[in-house]
Design a protein around this motif. Structure first.
Motif, PDB file in Angstrom:
ATOM      1  N   ASP A 154      27.915  21.437-100.422  1.00 36.07           N
ATOM      2  CA  ASP A 154      27.691  20.405-101.438  1.00 36.07           C
ATOM      3  C   ASP A 154      27.603  19.047-100.751  1.00 36.07           C
ATOM      4  OD1 ASP A 154      27.613  18.695-103.576  1.00 36.07           O
ATOM      5  OD2 ASP A 154      29.525  19.309-104.441  1.00 36.07           O
ATOM      6  N   LEU A 155      26.427  18.446-100.799  1.00 34.30           N
ATOM      7  CA  LEU A 155      26.193  17.178-100.100  1.00 34.30           C
ATOM      8  C   LEU A 155      26.196  15.978-101.042  1.00 34.30           C
ATOM      9  CD1 LEU A 155      23.269  18.360 -97.781  1.00 34.30           C
ATOM     10  CD2 LEU A 155      25.718  18.282 -97.249  1.00 34.30           C
ATOM     11  N   SER A 156      26.496  16.204-102.314  1.00 33.04           N
ATOM     12  CA  SER A 156      26.337  15.145-103.314  1.00 33.04           C
ATOM     13  C   SER A 156      27.242  13.946-103.073  1.00 33.04           C
ATOM     14  CB  SER A 156      26.584  15.715-104.713  1.00 33.04           C
ATOM     15  OG  SER A 156      27.902  16.245-104.822  1.00 33.04           O
ATOM     16  N   GLU A 157      28.346  14.163-102.378  1.00 33.88           N
ATOM     17  CA  GLU A 157      29.249  13.046-102.100  1.00 33.88           C
ATOM     18  C   GLU A 157      29.337  12.755-100.614  1.00 33.88           C
ATOM     19  OE1 GLU A 157      32.997  13.826-103.932  1.00 33.88           O
ATOM     20  OE2 GLU A 157      32.179  13.874-105.954  1.00 33.88           O
ATOM     21  N   CYS A 158      28.317  13.188 -99.850  1.00 34.21           N
ATOM     22  CA  CYS A 158      28.335  13.034 -98.394  1.00 34.21           C
ATOM     23  C   CYS A 158      27.124  12.265 -97.888  1.00 34.21           C
ATOM     24  CB  CYS A 158      28.337  14.406 -97.703  1.00 34.21           C
ATOM     25  SG  CYS A 158      29.785  15.415 -98.031  1.00 34.21           S
ATOM     26  N   ASP A 159      27.332  11.514 -96.806  1.00 43.87           N
ATOM     27  CA  ASP A 159      26.232  11.032 -95.986  1.00 43.87           C
ATOM     28  C   ASP A 159      25.928  12.116 -94.969  1.00 43.87           C
ATOM     29  OD1 ASP A 159      26.332   8.675 -97.378  1.00 43.87           O
ATOM     30  OD2 ASP A 159      26.647   7.389 -95.631  1.00 43.87           O
ATOM     31  N   VAL A 160      24.657  12.277 -94.645  1.00 47.54           N
ATOM     32  CA  VAL A 160      24.237  13.332 -93.720  1.00 47.54           C
ATOM     33  C   VAL A 160      23.510  12.713 -92.532  1.00 47.54           C
ATOM     34  CG1 VAL A 160      22.890  15.447 -93.429  1.00 47.54           C
ATOM     35  CG2 VAL A 160      24.021  14.979 -95.619  1.00 47.54           C
ATOM     36  N   LEU A 161      23.893  13.121 -91.337  1.00 51.68           N
ATOM     37  CA  LEU A 161      23.199  12.738 -90.117  1.00 51.68           C
ATOM     38  C   LEU A 161      22.232  13.848 -89.747  1.00 51.68           C
ATOM     39  CD1 LEU A 161      22.765  11.064 -87.509  1.00 51.68           C
ATOM     40  CD2 LEU A 161      24.744  12.270 -86.536  1.00 51.68           C
ATOM     41  N   GLU A 162      20.960  13.490 -89.591  1.00 50.03           N
ATOM     42  CA  GLU A 162      19.950  14.454 -89.159  1.00 50.03           C
ATOM     43  C   GLU A 162      19.317  13.952 -87.866  1.00 50.03           C
ATOM     44  OE1 GLU A 162      15.780  16.653 -90.506  1.00 50.03           O
ATOM     45  OE2 GLU A 162      16.515  14.945 -91.672  1.00 50.03           O
ATOM     46  N   ILE A 163      19.226  14.833 -86.884  1.00 50.97           N
ATOM     47  CA  ILE A 163      18.631  14.502 -85.597  1.00 50.97           C
ATOM     48  C   ILE A 163      17.277  15.187 -85.485  1.00 50.97           C
ATOM     49  CG2 ILE A 163      18.906  14.583 -83.089  1.00 50.97           C
ATOM     50  CD1 ILE A 163      21.030  12.896 -84.539  1.00 50.97           C
ATOM     51  N   GLY A 164      16.261  14.432 -85.087  1.00 51.03           N
ATOM     52  CA  GLY A 164      14.942  15.018 -84.873  1.00 51.03           C
ATOM     53  C   GLY A 164      14.287  15.541 -86.127  1.00 51.03           C
ATOM     54  N   PRO A 165      14.125  14.712 -87.155  1.00 49.67           N
ATOM     55  CA  PRO A 165      13.551  15.200 -88.419  1.00 49.67           C
ATOM     56  C   PRO A 165      12.086  15.572 -88.340  1.00 49.67           C
ATOM     57  CG  PRO A 165      13.800  12.812 -88.478  1.00 49.67           C
ATOM     58  CD  PRO A 165      14.497  13.288 -87.237  1.00 49.67           C
ATOM     59  N   GLY A 166      11.344  15.063 -87.329  1.00 49.71           N
ATOM     60  CA  GLY A 166       9.925  15.387 -87.230  1.00 49.71           C
ATOM     61  C   GLY A 166       9.187  14.928 -88.476  1.00 49.71           C
ATOM     62  N   PRO A 167       8.369  15.784 -89.076  1.00 57.26           N
ATOM     63  CA  PRO A 167       7.637  15.391 -90.283  1.00 57.26           C
ATOM     64  C   PRO A 167       8.502  15.370 -91.545  1.00 57.26           C
ATOM     65  CG  PRO A 167       7.113  17.652 -89.712  1.00 57.26           C
ATOM     66  CD  PRO A 167       7.965  17.126 -88.589  1.00 57.26           C
ATOM     67  N   GLY A 168       9.765  15.797 -91.423  1.00 61.72           N
ATOM     68  CA  GLY A 168      10.688  15.610 -92.547  1.00 61.72           C
ATOM     69  C   GLY A 168      10.930  16.803 -93.447  1.00 61.72           C
ATOM     70  N   GLY A 169      10.680  18.008 -92.953  1.00 59.52           N
ATOM     71  CA  GLY A 169      10.912  19.189 -93.788  1.00 59.52           C
ATOM     72  C   GLY A 169      12.365  19.343 -94.190  1.00 59.52           C
ATOM     73  N   LEU A 170      13.276  19.310 -93.220  1.00 60.34           N
ATOM     74  CA  LEU A 170      14.697  19.430 -93.543  1.00 60.34           C
ATOM     75  C   LEU A 170      15.191  18.181 -94.262  1.00 60.34           C
ATOM     76  CD1 LEU A 170      17.373  20.899 -93.471  1.00 60.34           C
ATOM     77  CD2 LEU A 170      17.726  20.049 -91.142  1.00 60.34           C
ATOM     78  N   THR A 171      14.644  17.031 -93.904  1.00 61.49           N
ATOM     79  CA  THR A 171      15.014  15.785 -94.581  1.00 61.49           C
ATOM     80  C   THR A 171      14.786  15.919 -96.080  1.00 61.49           C
ATOM     81  OG1 THR A 171      14.117  14.666 -92.624  1.00 61.49           O
ATOM     82  CG2 THR A 171      14.719  13.283 -94.493  1.00 61.49           C
ATOM     83  N   ARG A 172      13.635  16.430 -96.445  1.00 62.16           N
ATOM     84  CA  ARG A 172      13.311  16.642 -97.864  1.00 62.16           C
ATOM     85  C   ARG A 172      14.239  17.668 -98.497  1.00 62.16           C
ATOM     86  NH1 ARG A 172       6.798  17.179 -97.735  1.00 62.16           N
ATOM     87  NH2 ARG A 172       7.150  17.939 -99.877  1.00 62.16           N
ATOM     88  N   GLY A 173      14.568  18.711 -97.727  1.00 58.33           N
ATOM     89  CA  GLY A 173      15.498  19.704 -98.247  1.00 58.33           C
ATOM     90  C   GLY A 173      16.865  19.106 -98.527  1.00 58.33           C
ATOM     91  N   LEU A 174      17.348  18.265 -97.628  1.00 53.16           N
ATOM     92  CA  LEU A 174      18.662  17.633 -97.792  1.00 53.16           C
ATOM     93  C   LEU A 174      18.675  16.704 -99.001  1.00 53.16           C
ATOM     94  CD1 LEU A 174      19.283  16.813 -94.024  1.00 53.16           C
ATOM     95  CD2 LEU A 174      20.575  18.479 -95.383  1.00 53.16           C
ATOM     96  N   LEU A 175      17.618  15.902 -99.141  1.00 48.90           N
ATOM     97  CA  LEU A 175      17.559  14.960-100.258  1.00 48.90           C
ATOM     98  C   LEU A 175      17.384  15.689-101.590  1.00 48.90           C
ATOM     99  CD1 LEU A 175      15.379  12.287 -98.456  1.00 48.90           C
ATOM    100  CD2 LEU A 175      17.735  11.954 -99.244  1.00 48.90           C
ATOM    101  N   ALA A 176      16.516  16.702-101.596  1.00 50.75           N
ATOM    102  CA  ALA A 176      16.299  17.469-102.824  1.00 50.75           C
ATOM    103  C   ALA A 176      17.551  18.237-103.236  1.00 50.75           C
ATOM    104  CB  ALA A 176      15.128  18.429-102.640  1.00 50.75           C
TER     105      ALA A 176
END
Length: 280
Positions: free
Chosen positions: A45-67
């Motif tokens: 559950d990330l709703s109350e967390c800040d997330v550090l992502e390394i090497g997002p590239g075009p942002g596939g996982l970034t979008r997954g984390l935000l969604a």
């Protein structure tokens, strides 16, 4: 592939911005947004967390984390070509994505994140292990992060969760299991990536324990395990002779026979050896 947000499919993003993966940066892009969303869910559950992502590239996982509801994501990207694509994601998720162009080994995430913090990343292969060791061996514990959800080559993932006596057991297993609960959350085939790597990949989830399982100094434990597993075929009295002139006595004090090899020694005895080497 079902959409997880209103943004274009990743293949279209890559084509639009001409984002061919660079081998020199250890890039392999994960294009299936269903898979990136699944990895994000593995982080909890990330709703109350800040997330550090390394090497997002075009942002596939970034979008997954935000969604998936991450409160906020800090994405550290070394490849300037990816910044326009990440800017489009930031626009679609106002106030929830900050992108820093830079080297993950040099960026201080605490200057940009608010606890509680989790780390989730498809780590570039060329810096993944070094970043993991840094996250596992800060001077003070517990660390700034609650958990690590990281994609590695399957071989590296197996080394993180390996048990004594197995071929995969080594320094990463000792350092990870000393301070964390570890498990492999999922495996991914080569064809899930562009370009397809020659090996399978796996996502490992590490949860920080409130305190290490056994007392030891992080720097000394690193030195002991690095020396022990660097020459894993040798008896420990030989592979560790550079650590102390009376290494056999210190091995015995830790409950280790000098003729044992590194893969035979469990976590508790490695920590005892680190204490013995440190003279504590």
């Amino acid at each position: 592939m079902s959409a997880i947000d209103s943004l274009p499919p990743l293949r279209e993003v890559i084509a639009t911005h001409d984002l061919r993966a660079k081998k020199s940066l250890g890039q392999n892009f994960l294009l299936d947004l269903n898979l990136t969303a699944k990895i994000a869910r593995a982080a909890g559950d990330l709703s109350e967390c800040d997330v550090l992502e390394i090497g997002p590239g075009p942002g596939g996982l970034t979008r997954g984390l935000l969604a998936s509801g991450a409160r906020r994501v800090l994405a550290v990207e070394k490849d300037a070509r990816c910044l326009p694509a990440l800017a489009e994601i930031a626009e679609a998720y106002p106030g929830r994505l900050q992108v820093i162009e830079g080297d993950a080994l040099k960026v201080d995430p605490l200057a940009h994140l608010t606890p509680p913090i989790r780390v989730a990343a498809n780590l570039p292969y060329n810096v993944g292990t070094e970043l993991l060791v840094r996250w596992l061996t800060p001077t003070e514990w517990p660390p700034y992060w609650q958990s690590l959800t990281l994609m590695f080559q399957k071989e590296v993932a197996q080394r993180i969760v390996a048990q004594p006596g197995s071929k995969a057991y080594g320094r990463l297993a000792v350092l990870a299991q000393w301070r964390c609960e570890t498990r492999i959350a999922m495996e991914l085939p080569p064809e899930a990536f562009t370009p397809p790597p020659k090996i399978r990949s796996a996502v490992v989830h590490l949860t920080a324990l409130p305190a290490p399982k056994f007392d030891a100094d992080a720097d000394v434990l690193q030195k002991v395990t690095a020396a022990a597993f660097n020459q894993r075929r040798k008896m420990l009295r030989a592979s560790l002779k550079g650590l102390a002139p009376d290494i056999e006595d210190r091995l015995l004090a830790a409950g280790i026979e000098p003729t044992e090899r590194a893969e035979q020694v469990d976590l508790e005895r490695f920590c005892a050896l680190a204490r013995a080497v440190a003279g504590t």
